[in-house]
Design an enzyme around this catalytic site. Sequence first.
Site, PDB file in Angstrom:
ATOM      1  N   GLU A   1       0.776  -1.200   0.015  1.00  0.00           N
ATOM      2  CA  GLU A   1       0.091   0.025  -0.154  1.00  0.00           C
ATOM      3  C   GLU A   1       0.813   1.330  -0.188  1.00  0.00           C
ATOM      4  O   GLU A   1       1.898   1.374   0.741  1.00  0.00           O
ATOM      5  CB  GLU A   1      -1.028  -0.004   1.340  1.00  0.00           C
ATOM      6  CG  GLU A   1      -1.911  -0.857   1.305  1.00  0.00           C
ATOM      7  CD  GLU A   1      -2.825  -0.634   2.589  1.00  0.00           C
ATOM      8  OE1 GLU A   1      -2.783   0.475   3.120  1.00  0.00           O
ATOM      9  OE2 GLU A   1      -3.644  -1.471   3.079  1.00  0.00           O
TER      10      GLU A   1
ATOM     11  N   GLU B   1     -13.706   5.469  -0.218  1.00  0.00           N
ATOM     12  CA  GLU B   1     -14.596   4.689   0.306  1.00  0.00           C
ATOM     13  C   GLU B   1     -15.390   5.402   1.449  1.00  0.00           C
ATOM     14  O   GLU B   1     -14.815   5.688   2.574  1.00  0.00           O
ATOM     15  CB  GLU B   1     -13.851   3.339   0.956  1.00  0.00           C
ATOM     16  CG  GLU B   1     -13.135   2.740  -0.241  1.00  0.00           C
ATOM     17  CD  GLU B   1     -12.152   1.560   0.292  1.00  0.00           C
ATOM     18  OE1 GLU B   1     -12.685   0.782   0.897  1.00  0.00           O
ATOM     19  OE2 GLU B   1     -10.958   1.781   0.279  1.00  0.00           O
TER      20      GLU B   1
ATOM     21  N   GLU C   1      -9.067   9.285   5.540  1.00  0.00           N
ATOM     22  CA  GLU C   1      -9.268   7.736   5.203  1.00  0.00           C
ATOM     23  C   GLU C   1     -10.275   7.409   4.156  1.00  0.00           C
ATOM     24  O   GLU C   1     -10.291   6.413   3.776  1.00  0.00           O
ATOM     25  CB  GLU C   1      -9.829   7.036   6.665  1.00  0.00           C
ATOM     26  CG  GLU C   1      -8.671   7.067   7.434  1.00  0.00           C
ATOM     27  CD  GLU C   1      -7.460   6.152   7.146  1.00  0.00           C
ATOM     28  OE1 GLU C   1      -7.938   4.907   6.714  1.00  0.00           O
ATOM     29  OE2 GLU C   1      -6.373   6.335   7.533  1.00  0.00           O
TER      30      GLU C   1
END
Length: 390
Positions: free
Chosen positions: A276, A330, A339
Amino acid sequence: MAMPEQFGARWPPSSCFCIVVLLVLLTDQVLRGAEGMSVGINYGQIADDLPSPRRVSWLLRSMQVSKVKLYDADPYVLSAFLKTDVEFVVGIGNENVSAMVDPAAAQAWIQQHVQPYLPSTRITCITVGNEVFKGNDTALKANLLPAMQSVYQALAALGLQGRVNVTTAHSLDIMGSSYPPSAGAFRPDVVPYMQPILGFLSMARSPFLINCYPYFAYKADPNSVPLEYVLFQPNPGVMDSNTKLNYDNMLYAQIDSVYAAIQALGHTDIDVKISETGWPSRGDPDEAGATPEYAGTYIGNLLQRIEMKQGTPLRPSVPIDVYVFALFNENLKPGPASERNYGLFYPDGRPVYNVGLRGYLPPMDESEGTRKAVPLFALVTIAWITLLLS
């Protein structure tokens, strides 16, 4: 009436044949587009507004993405990528790691989530757990290696050993020191776990996966961390006083510090891969640098380095292997606003910022009462006929 006459002109048979040939060649190129890019993409699904996996399959292949990492083994995703040549990393979540210690459970998981899709879907790696040492669950930490071993043995029993790797992904906070890179070392409390894990990875010939985010360093101290250094922009770099190697970006320094930590425990035969890395396009007021401009700069410059097949200063001949985080924003992820804003795309297929990744998300077809993607061949056909007959 023949179709060319509907557009006001009669096309000779030879021209119609050429159109068909062009359509076939173009569609074949689209379907084989995943062979183009060497970068991987993390496909997270903690959201309630994402497109169907079938539509995502067309999007990723139109982008020429050849590697995808999941955090589970979603059957809808794996089915949507049948016979596409896209390479998959699938995951066993932390909540299931302890159960995998049981060989029967591990074999049952593979038989349900991996074996049915092979070889039509290219599953090449299983990650057992994610960032296990970031938390305080001592039982989870203790069970991680036995679970990895159990999954590995189950793959062997099913004749899949060597075709599917087994590993786990770590957060960079497993590092006790990372500067200079040559002095990289794991945290003392992690070492007792890491030593045998490295032995397993060496035996299994599996990679060491690390999640690296230079953004976190910049966010924590924007006044001291040079923006150019974290964004791959021109800068004098940082010299490692021990090796005399110069680092012009933080990501490469982080990678080499992990290599140093692994070598300090006696291993030089394990490849480090970035499972990631990314940069948020939006954040809370106290999240410095979370902007589309900086996110686009980070990802765009990283993609250039990947396409150059560049290695780190410590391993210049080994191209970095990176999975970008993430495909979509998301909206259900907990935590600060950043986030929920790491995506390259909005859920409707619009790019969050421009880094040259031109993807196509097919529209929805609801004419039959079911929500499904229009076949890309049909869309390409319409576009080419319109172009050629106009």
